[in-house]
Design an enzyme around this catalytic site. Structure first.
Site, PDB file in Angstrom:
ATOM      1  N   ASN A 107      -3.918   6.367   9.306  1.00  0.00           N
ATOM      2  CA  ASN A 107      -4.281   5.528   8.332  1.00  0.00           C
ATOM      3  C   ASN A 107      -2.939   4.805   8.173  1.00  0.00           C
ATOM      4  O   ASN A 107      -1.963   5.287   8.428  1.00  0.00           O
ATOM      5  CB  ASN A 107      -4.819   6.073   6.966  1.00  0.00           C
ATOM      6  CG  ASN A 107      -4.696   5.218   5.881  1.00  0.00           C
ATOM      7  OD1 ASN A 107      -5.570   4.206   5.730  1.00  0.00           O
ATOM      8  ND2 ASN A 107      -4.167   5.654   4.815  1.00  0.00           N
ATOM      9  N   HIS A 109      -0.675   3.368   4.904  1.00  0.00           N
ATOM     10  CA  HIS A 109      -0.567   3.212   3.697  1.00  0.00           C
ATOM     11  C   HIS A 109       0.569   2.547   3.050  1.00  0.00           C
ATOM     12  O   HIS A 109       1.658   2.692   3.735  1.00  0.00           O
ATOM     13  CB  HIS A 109      -0.468   4.592   3.004  1.00  0.00           C
ATOM     14  CG  HIS A 109      -0.415   4.784   1.559  1.00  0.00           C
ATOM     15  ND1 HIS A 109      -1.857   4.407   0.803  1.00  0.00           N
ATOM     16  CD2 HIS A 109       0.517   4.826   0.499  1.00  0.00           C
ATOM     17  CE1 HIS A 109      -1.483   4.570  -0.528  1.00  0.00           C
ATOM     18  NE2 HIS A 109      -0.068   4.911  -0.654  1.00  0.00           N
TER      19      HIS A 109
HETATM   20  C1  GAR Z   1      -2.656  -3.118   3.430  1.00  0.00           C
HETATM   21  O1  GAR Z   1      -1.631  -3.363   2.590  1.00  0.00           O
HETATM   22  C2  GAR Z   1      -2.878  -1.658   3.798  1.00  0.00           C
HETATM   23  O2  GAR Z   1      -1.885  -0.782   3.866  1.00  0.00           O
HETATM   24  C3  GAR Z   1      -3.787  -1.109   2.321  1.00  0.00           C
HETATM   25  O3  GAR Z   1      -4.604  -2.336   1.981  1.00  0.00           O
HETATM   26  C4  GAR Z   1      -4.070  -3.569   2.730  1.00  0.00           C
HETATM   27  C5  GAR Z   1      -5.069  -4.194   3.551  1.00  0.00           C
HETATM   28  O4  GAR Z   1      -4.420  -5.179   4.036  1.00  0.00           O
HETATM   29  N1  GAR Z   1      -4.529  -0.080   2.472  1.00  0.00           N
HETATM   30  C6  GAR Z   1      -4.691   0.889   1.679  1.00  0.00           C
HETATM   31  O5  GAR Z   1      -4.138   0.924   0.428  1.00  0.00           O
HETATM   32  C7  GAR Z   1      -5.487   1.919   2.028  1.00  0.00           C
HETATM   33  N2  GAR Z   1      -5.327   3.147   0.947  1.00  0.00           N
HETATM   34  P1  GAR Z   1      -5.518  -5.849   5.383  1.00  0.00           P
HETATM   35  O6  GAR Z   1      -6.702  -5.870   5.403  1.00  0.00           O
HETATM   36  O7  GAR Z   1      -4.693  -7.217   5.581  1.00  0.00           O
HETATM   37  O8  GAR Z   1      -4.909  -4.979   6.597  1.00  0.00           O
END
Ligand code: GAR
Length: 196
Positions: A107, A109
């Site tokens: 994952n 984060h």
């Molecule tokens: C990203 O910043 C990712 O790290 C976060 O959501 C965003 C998704 O962006 N993920 C989390 O918070 C998971 N716990 P994306 O769809 O443009 O990749």
């Protein structure tokens, strides 16, 4: 060659970083075989389509966690997944799936774990919390997924400065550009190289 399945829920910029790295020859030992979205209409599905990768919707909404995971597991098995990448995937997986793929689910984060992580810390909320706390440095973490939310072994981290006047949106973008889009493809490439 490892079969990589990417799980998404939204815009999919991290998915795009992975696809760009693959196109640039930076992930020679992995093949992106499927993109699974927990939400219909996620832009990440367009990105998969544009790259010629099969996109599938396994809808989270309107069903129990158990039903969702049964459907998700069926897709992962059909794709013969060797490595599962959560890239902006907004559902916490239960043991039912995690125990089937030990150290095979990673994952990204958007903070330096153990800061601003665990249940309730996702997406923009993470950056809101970082600004609220007043930290001067944040960043991103790639880690293995185990039964503790954001609690699995850390694979890679990168620090990013917080600047005066940052909004959650501005900080989110900087963390993506300077950290997430770099350490996620690099971690995937490294794992594929080690496990090919
Ligand atoms: C990203 O910043 C990712 O790290 C976060 O959501 C965003 C998704 O962006 N993920 C989390 O918070 C998971 N716990 P994306 O769809 O443009 O990749």
């Amino acid at each position: 060659m490892l079969n990589i399945v990417v799980l998404v829920s939204g815009g999919g910029t991290n998915l795009q970083a992975l696809l760009d790295a693959k196109a640039a020859g930076q992930i020679p030992n992995g093949e992106f075989v499927r993109v699974i979205s927990s939400a219909a209409g996620a832009y990440a599905l367009e990105r998969a389509k544009n790259a010629g990768i099969q996109g599938v919707v396994v809808e989270r909404k309107g069903r129990t966690a158990e039903e969702f995971e049964t459907a998700l597991l069926a897709e992962l098995e059909a794709a013969k997944a060797d490595l599962i990448v959560l890239a902006g995937f907004m559902t916490i997986l239960s043991e039912k799936i995690i125990e089937k793929y030990p150290e095979k689910i990673i994952n990204v984060h958007p903070a330096l774990i153990p800061s601003f992580c665990g249940k309730g810390f996702y997406g923009l909320k993470v950056h809101e919390a970082a600004l609220e706390k007043g930290v001067k440095v944040t960043g991103a973490t790639v880690h293995f997924v185990n039964e503790i939310p954001d609690g699995g072994r850390i694979i890679a981290q990168k620090a990013v400065d917080v600047l005066d006047g940052d909004t959650p949106e501005i900080l989110q973008r900087r963390v993506m550009e300077q950290a997430e889009w770099k350490i996620l493809p690099a971690a995937v490439a490294k794992l594929c190289e080690e496990r090919k």
